[in-house]
Design an enzyme around this catalytic site. Structure first.
Site, PDB file in Angstrom:
ATOM      1  CG  ASP A  48      -1.977   1.060   1.184  1.00 49.26           C
ATOM      2  OD1 ASP A  48      -3.119   0.737   0.849  1.00 49.26           O
ATOM      3  OD2 ASP A  48      -1.646   2.234   1.464  1.00 49.26           O
ATOM      4  CB  CYS A  83      -1.259   4.379  -8.822  1.00 51.89           C
ATOM      5  SG  CYS A  83      -1.132   4.610  -7.026  1.00 51.89           S
ATOM      6  CG  ASN A  84      -3.105  10.594  -9.117  1.00 56.79           C
ATOM      7  OD1 ASN A  84      -2.836  11.592  -9.755  1.00 56.79           O
ATOM      8  ND2 ASN A  84      -4.154   9.836  -9.418  1.00 56.79           N
ATOM      9  CB  CYS A 194      -6.895   9.246  -5.715  1.00 56.00           C
ATOM     10  SG  CYS A 194      -7.172   7.486  -5.355  1.00 56.00           S
TER      11      CYS A 194
END
Lengths: 238, 238
Positions: A48, A83-84, A194
């Site tokens: 994550d 994915c930012n 996001c």
């Protein structure tokens, strides 16, 4: 085979598919064979990103490099990452890459500059916000960037995790009042910073696209430009 | 990394994304990391499958093998192909593969048998129908398979090509009366035996899912089963 786009995905899988869908929709094509060749790696065991930045838990960098190498070995000539938050490691990834890479942050900020927006809202993960991934870019161009207050930011993050857990409804009901307040506060547009956010706010974007800068869409438009650019600029060919 | 699913896509790109979306939706997951690892190659320069079967034009086989090898070299342990017509070459592809492969035709026919359907309609490309890709399987199980008359079949094909050309509206208006007539003719369900069809009939499937066997969905459910199966059955491990 024409120039191959590599998608370093899985962060999350839904956002990967959204990026691919947007690549298809943004390509002028009249038959299968006109479409942009792409290869997507969506191996979601990458740690994550938000937890790593905020809590110094396991870094996603090693796996991102590993999966980027799969793309390069398969022949990808340009790599994008839907994915930012992962762009926190963008420069490090670029050091490990032998092909072109397009940054989602650069792509979104360029849209904001091109539209001459002076005052923008930002919805993103708490890590993207705390690491100032967007704010630094925008400040360089003199663009005001407004973020939600802390309690609301927690709810944004909860919404993103709810979506990732399969609860699109909860994600939507958590996010809607926050984006409403952000819009009412006077920002010209909201950056959906996001890649889960355009999925959560799908209906809102459909009804009022003028309110949003969809970072995924910006990334994809730059990717289509890369594909159709007449001169090859990739490192491999240099 | 857990077991990796390889998707030999690009036939067409929209169908590839639909298969990935269905893999995500059919996976019990509460966070990114719970999802099934996948790699998708969507390089759409593979020659048209229908034209090859009907008009003996360029064969797609060589490119399909080439792109299947990209998946295998990347570590895919099971390969699926979200294109029914491409399954004309399934056995040949299997000969060239060193990993598991799941057939979309087997998957859809198994659903029909499991549901004890005696009388089914088939919407598919003209090549899938002329090559009897479904009919042979179904006849072995004593299942009646009804296909549209020639003029309507031409319109089905036109609808599929319209969708591939980006004209979803034309695709929909061509297909709707044909599926209505097929349903009125007394079949229990319709096999959506071309991976563009669930996209063209998206709304109809949502409103009356009981009318359809979505071959893509059947393939994906078998793929999820493969992923969670306790014993590895892939050729590479044998």
């Amino acid at each position: 085979m024409n120039r191959l786009v590599g998608i370093l995905g899985g962060m999350g899988p839904g956002a990967t598919v959204d990026a691919m869908q947007k690549l298809i929709k943004n390509t002028p094509a009249y038959r299968d064979q006109d479409h942009i060749p792409m290869i997507a790696v969506s191996i979601p065991d990458i740690p994550d990103r938000t937890q790593c930045i905020l809590d110094h838990s396991a870094s996603p960098l090693e796996k991102m490099i590993q999966y980027m190498k799969i793309l390069e070995n398969a022949g990808a000539e340009c790599i994008i990452i839907p994915c930012n938050t992962a762009h926190y490691w963008f420069n490090e990834l670029k050091l490990h890459s032998r092909v072109d890479m397009i940054s989602i942050i650069d792509a979104a900020c360029q849209v904001i500059r091109d539209k001459k927006i002076a005052n923008v809202g930002l919805l993103a993960t708490t890590a993207t916000i705390k690491a100032q991934i967007y704010q630094r870019h925008l400040a360089e161009s003199g663009i005001d960037c407004h973020i939600p207050p802390a309690a609301e930011q927690s709810a944004v993050m909860e919404s993103i995790y709810a979506y990732k857990s399969g609860d699109a409804e909860k994600a939507h009901s958590l996010l809607t009042p926050i984006k409403d307040r952000l819009l009412r506060s006077g920002v010209e547009k909201i950056i959906l910073g996001c890649t889960e956010l355009p999925l959560i706010l799908q209906q809102e974007i459909k009804h009022a696209p003028e309110n949003y800068i969809d970072a995924t869409e910006a990334l994809i438009k730059k990717t289509v430009e890369w594909y159709f650019a007449p001169i090859r600029g990739n490192k491999a060919a240099a």
